[in-house]
Design an enzyme around this catalytic site. Structure first.
Site, PDB file in Angstrom:
ATOM      1  N   GLU A 144      -4.633   8.107  -4.410  1.00  0.00           N
ATOM      2  CA  GLU A 144      -4.918   7.316  -5.765  1.00  0.00           C
ATOM      3  C   GLU A 144      -6.198   7.729  -6.191  1.00  0.00           C
ATOM      4  O   GLU A 144      -7.123   7.869  -5.475  1.00  0.00           O
ATOM      5  CB  GLU A 144      -5.000   5.621  -5.312  1.00  0.00           C
ATOM      6  CG  GLU A 144      -3.691   5.276  -5.058  1.00  0.00           C
ATOM      7  CD  GLU A 144      -3.641   3.540  -4.819  1.00  0.00           C
ATOM      8  OE1 GLU A 144      -4.588   3.080  -4.825  1.00  0.00           O
ATOM      9  OE2 GLU A 144      -2.516   3.190  -4.495  1.00  0.00           O
ATOM     10  N   ARG A 150       0.990  -1.092   0.070  1.00  0.00           N
ATOM     11  CA  ARG A 150      -0.103  -0.169  -0.159  1.00  0.00           C
ATOM     12  C   ARG A 150       1.089   1.429   0.062  1.00  0.00           C
ATOM     13  O   ARG A 150       1.952   1.204   0.536  1.00  0.00           O
ATOM     14  CB  ARG A 150      -0.997  -0.165   1.314  1.00  0.00           C
ATOM     15  CG  ARG A 150      -2.021  -0.953   1.175  1.00  0.00           C
ATOM     16  CD  ARG A 150      -3.031  -0.561   0.006  1.00  0.00           C
ATOM     17  NE  ARG A 150      -4.195  -1.510   0.248  1.00  0.00           N
ATOM     18  CZ  ARG A 150      -4.361  -2.298  -0.620  1.00  0.00           C
ATOM     19  NH1 ARG A 150      -3.461  -2.905  -1.473  1.00  0.00           N
ATOM     20  NH2 ARG A 150      -5.410  -3.311  -0.575  1.00  0.00           N
ATOM     21  N   HIS A 208      -2.111   0.805  -9.731  1.00  0.00           N
ATOM     22  CA  HIS A 208      -2.596  -0.042  -8.869  1.00  0.00           C
ATOM     23  C   HIS A 208      -3.269  -1.469  -9.450  1.00  0.00           C
ATOM     24  O   HIS A 208      -4.373  -1.537  -9.379  1.00  0.00           O
ATOM     25  CB  HIS A 208      -3.522   0.468  -7.824  1.00  0.00           C
ATOM     26  CG  HIS A 208      -3.911  -0.142  -6.654  1.00  0.00           C
ATOM     27  ND1 HIS A 208      -4.060   0.444  -5.438  1.00  0.00           N
ATOM     28  CD2 HIS A 208      -3.729  -1.549  -6.309  1.00  0.00           C
ATOM     29  CE1 HIS A 208      -4.327  -0.571  -4.466  1.00  0.00           C
ATOM     30  NE2 HIS A 208      -3.919  -1.513  -4.940  1.00  0.00           N
TER      31      HIS A 208
END
Length: 322
Positions: free
Chosen positions: A262, A233, A281
């Site tokens: 994000e 993360r 991601h």
């Protein structure tokens, strides 16, 4: 009357049909967090991929009993608030391992051989010399790989590294795994792992203990030829420290599939560096894997909410399954 299920992601028809046998479905695949506040009020079950399940949402969800996450990570769950409200949460571990391992090796290879950087130069017409020493990179074969966070993905990555690239693999984890030691995958203290590894892959979940775990002091312990890959993360790494380490050549290169914010801010200084590779991601983002994850998330809902089984309930909330 069937319980009401809110579905916030696109899923295949056969998965929808399976859910429809047990739930009244409100299908809202483009639902935003703001819209969710209104839609959740009479919902008993929620199928999502990362919606924040926090105190604010729970206040508007008096009937909510279960949230099924299409993800192995569940840092979008405020598990303390969910405990108080009696809301069960499930996730989809293991099913995405192969896809995450594939992307990790892709980023390792891209960083070491400068694939993304050199692709850009060729396309811009900057390749002028047939054999230019300035385009040299580093090998991956026979190098030392250090893995921080040895869950199932880490185990699969370690085995692929040893078998496919003949790498020497070590790991750091809260608990040693004797079965890995038998395969010569060795536990090492974090400081030693950072000092010795040529490639360092971050795979820890985000917790209070791992937030900003890799900071300026950790980058200074790495080799100046080290390559750092973050697959965990964004908040497990101090992005400013990573930028400085790359800019000042404290490490050779880095890549990340995750960011603190994000989608990543286009002004993030990391994006200006040639020795940094970014992906949006996409660790589990193959058609096959995402469909399989959605299928498992649906099966989790049915197993837990309808049949009362403890199937992939996150550890902190397993006591709620009666």
């Amino acid at each position: 009357m069937k319980p009401k299920l809110l579905v916030m992601r696109e899923i295949e028809n056969h998965t929808m049909d399976q859910l429809a046998e047990h739930f009244e479905i409100d299908y809202q695949p483009s639902c935003s967090q703001e819209q969710l506040q209104n839609l959740i009020q009479d919902t008993q079950a929620l199928l999502t991929m990362g919606a924040a399940i926090d105190e604010e949402l729970i206040k508007n969800a008096p009937n909510l009993k279960i949230v099924s996450n299409i993800s192995v990570g569940y840092d979008n769950f405020d598990t303390d608030a969910m405990k108080k409200a009696g809301i069960i949460g499930t996730h989809t571990p293991y099913i995405l391992n192969d896809s995450v391992v594939e992307l990790t090796f892709g980023l390792m290879l891209s960083s070491a051989r400068r694939i993304s950087e050199l692709d850009s130069k060729v396309k811009k017409g900057l390749w002028k010399i047939k054999a230019d020493i300035n385009y040299y990179g580093l090998n991956v074969h026979h190098k030392k790989l250090g893995i921080i966070g040895m869950g199932r993905i880490g185990e699969d990555l370690a085995k692929c590294a040893k078998m496919g690239f003949l790498m020497d693999v070590c790991y750091n984890n809260r608990h040693k795994k004797p079965e890995l030691e038998e395969e010569n995958i060795i536990w090492k203290p974090l400081e030693q792992l950072l000092q010795e590894s040529d490639f360092i892959v971050m795979l820890t979940p985000l917790t209070e203990e791992t937030k900003n775990l890799i900071d300026a002091s950790k980058f200074k312990q790495m080799k100046n030829t080290a390559i750092f890959i973050n697959m965990s993360r964004g908040a497990t790494v101090d992005e400013k420290a990573l930028y400085n380490a790359l800019k000042n050549k404290e490490i050779y290169a880095a890549a990340s599939d995750v960011f603190v914010q994000e989608p990543v801010d286009s002004n993030n200084p990391l994006l200006q560096l040639d020795n940094f590779t970014a992906t949006p991601h996409i660790g589990s983002a193959s058609h096959e894997t995402r469909n399989n994850m959605a299928q498992l998330a649906a099966e989790n809902l049915i197993a837990v909410f309808i049949n009362g089984k403890n199937q992939n309930v996150v550890p902190e909330l397993q006591f709620l399954v009666k």
